[in-house]
Enzyme design. Structure first.
Site, PDB file in Angstrom:
ATOM      1  N   ARG A  90       0.843  -1.210   0.000  1.00  0.00           N
ATOM      2  CA  ARG A  90       0.000   0.000   0.000  1.00  0.00           C
ATOM      3  C   ARG A  90       0.871   1.250   0.000  1.00  0.00           C
ATOM      4  O   ARG A  90       0.546   2.231  -0.678  1.00  0.00           O
ATOM      5  CB  ARG A  90      -0.949  -0.028   1.208  1.00  0.00           C
ATOM      6  N   LYS A 193      -2.614   6.559   1.231  1.00  0.00           N
ATOM      7  CA  LYS A 193      -2.519   7.101   2.595  1.00  0.00           C
ATOM      8  C   LYS A 193      -1.571   8.293   2.619  1.00  0.00           C
ATOM      9  O   LYS A 193      -0.463   8.212   3.149  1.00  0.00           O
ATOM     10  CB  LYS A 193      -2.048   5.973   3.531  1.00  0.00           C
ATOM     11  N   GLU A 229     -16.505   5.821   3.511  1.00  0.00           N
ATOM     12  CA  GLU A 229     -15.865   5.254   4.701  1.00  0.00           C
ATOM     13  C   GLU A 229     -15.889   6.251   5.853  1.00  0.00           C
ATOM     14  O   GLU A 229     -16.240   7.422   5.680  1.00  0.00           O
ATOM     15  CB  GLU A 229     -14.435   4.810   4.400  1.00  0.00           C
TER      16      GLU A 229
HETATM   17  C1  LIG Z   1      -9.163   6.579   5.945  1.00  0.00           C
HETATM   18  C2  LIG Z   1      -8.833   5.240   6.500  1.00  0.00           C
HETATM   19  N1  LIG Z   1      -9.577   4.202   6.113  1.00  0.00           N
HETATM   20  C3  LIG Z   1      -9.333   2.956   6.580  1.00  0.00           C
HETATM   21  C4  LIG Z   1      -8.317   2.702   7.477  1.00  0.00           C
HETATM   22  C5  LIG Z   1      -8.065   1.323   7.975  1.00  0.00           C
HETATM   23  O1  LIG Z   1      -6.972   0.735   7.307  1.00  0.00           O
HETATM   24  P1  LIG Z   1      -6.141  -0.433   7.975  1.00  0.00           P
HETATM   25  O2  LIG Z   1      -7.114  -1.519   8.271  1.00  0.00           O
HETATM   26  O3  LIG Z   1      -5.157  -0.844   6.937  1.00  0.00           O
HETATM   27  O4  LIG Z   1      -5.544   0.125   9.200  1.00  0.00           O
HETATM   28  C6  LIG Z   1      -7.520   3.759   7.911  1.00  0.00           C
HETATM   29  C7  LIG Z   1      -6.425   3.526   8.850  1.00  0.00           C
HETATM   30  O5  LIG Z   1      -5.334   3.299   8.438  1.00  0.00           O
HETATM   31  C8  LIG Z   1      -7.785   5.055   7.420  1.00  0.00           C
HETATM   32  O6  LIG Z   1      -7.037   6.091   7.820  1.00  0.00           O
END
Ligand SMILES: Cc1ncc(COP(=O)(O)O)c(C=O)c1O
Length: 344
Positions: A90, A193, A229
């Site tokens: 990622r 991210k 989300e």
């Molecule tokens: C916007 C967002 N969505 C989803 C997630 C969840 O991702 P993960 O399960 O990889 O931590 C996060 C956290 O990292 C996030 O910041």
């Protein structure tokens, strides 16, 4: 691999029971630099500050991405990291999108191993419910004044112990749909991210919190008709028919927790649906969860939109089952049938 002696080293000056989720300086972080077209080996650093050009691209043009993952002290005494290869992949999606160099997945995992090993005494003891939070940060550090990618980058991986999010069992929260802000653009950077995505979410998240809703729920930025989300976690719901449903969208982050929960749901014999979820469907769910690395699953017992309030099961039996299965794998209490755990 860590020796038995190294693994038995646990700090005595930390009150593991009262740890929260906040920054704590530890022994070291690890830092790899990209210069002249290649990555350095990675050095452990004990200085918790960085220095860079005042014209660094991460400061002016947002060439900054990060990740979040965890290491767990398991039932058998070993310390294992949950799916670091997925975070590496990622992070590379983020790097490619901001025109930075990618990082070989195995190299990333080795850096994670080294920094966890150097701070092994900060990994909370098995049974405390805590874990070692691992925060990789990727930044363009070369100077540019015209808008252009940097020639130089730093990958820092910092770690810190964090406590169990739920001290007295899972607690449901209320969420509010954000109607007047978006966190991402329809074909923008919501799928990766980047630090800037979080800057965009600060104001709506604060407004929701002030109204009594600890987590904001964003709709798709193009139409505001479909669920995207939560501010820092993915959305999933258990339909009244018992299926696991989660949005397909071009503006949400690919959560590693969500991907793993979908696999666990399938293993438990549940149907998994990854599809658009219209806001009018919010009334069709029995349970709603927000999922991510920090908390695994936050049950949501109420969602408020501009014209409706939806209520969900207060005792969320399916979310509990999924949560227990996930934590069971992470703490080595259940078999790791998908080879998710990376031993340091
Ligand atoms: C916007 C967002 N969505 C989803 C997630 C969840 O991702 P993960 O399960 O990889 O931590 C996060 C956290 O990292 C996030 O910041």
């Amino acid at each position: 691999m860590a020796s038995k002696e190294e693994l038995s080293n646990i700090r005595k000056d930390i009150d593991w029971a009262s740890l929260g989720f906040s920054y704590m300086p530890v022994r070291s972080h690890i830092r790899a630099s990209f210069k002249d077209g290649k990555w350095s080996e990675g050095e452990l650093c004990t200085d918790h500050t960085i220095s860079m050009s005042i014209a660094a691209t991460c400061l002016h043009y947002g060439q900054a991405a990060f990740e979040g993952l965890k290491a767990f002290r398991c039932k058998d005494g070993a310390v294992r990291v949950f799916r670091p290869d997925e975070n590496a992949r990622r992070l590379n999606l983020s790097a490619e999108r901001i025109l930075g160099p990618t990082i070989p997945v195995d190299f990333f995992c080795e850096l994670v191993r080294k920094v966890v090993l150097d701070n092994i005494d900060y990994v909370p003891p098995y049974g405390s419910g805590g874990s070692l939070y691992i925060r990789p940060l990727y930044i363009g550090v070369g100077p540019q004044i015209g808008v252009a990618p940097s020639d130089e980058y730093e990958l820092l991986i910092m770690v810190m112990p964090v406590g169990p999010y739920y001290k007295g069992g899972m607690k449901p929260v209320h969420a509010m749909v954000i109607e007047d802000y978006d966190r991402a653009a329809p074909l923008g950077t919501g799928t990766i991210k980047l630090g800037g995505n979080y800057a965009a979410s600060l104001k709506p998240a604060k407004a929701a919190k002030e109204k009594g809703f600890p987590i904001p729920l964003f709709m798709d930025p193009k139409t505001h008709e479909y669920v995207d989300e939560f501010g820092t976690s993915n959305f999933f719901g258990i339909t009244k028919e018992g299926a696991y449903a989660t949005p397909a969208s071009s503006s949400i982050l690919g959560s590693i927790t969500n991907k793993s929960l979908q696999q666990i749901a399938q293993d438990l014999g549940m149907k998994v649906e990854k599809r658009q979820i219209h806001r009018n469907e919010l009334g069709n769910f029995a349970e709603i969860g927000a999922c991510g690395t920090a908390v695994v699953i936050t049950p949501v017992s109420e969602i408020v939109t501009k014209d409706q309030t939806y209520k969900y099961e207060e005792n969320f039996p399916t979310l509990k089952k999924l949560y227990d299965a996930m934590q069971g794998i992470q703490y080595g209490e259940l078999p790791d049938t998908h080879n998710w755990m990376f031993e340091v």
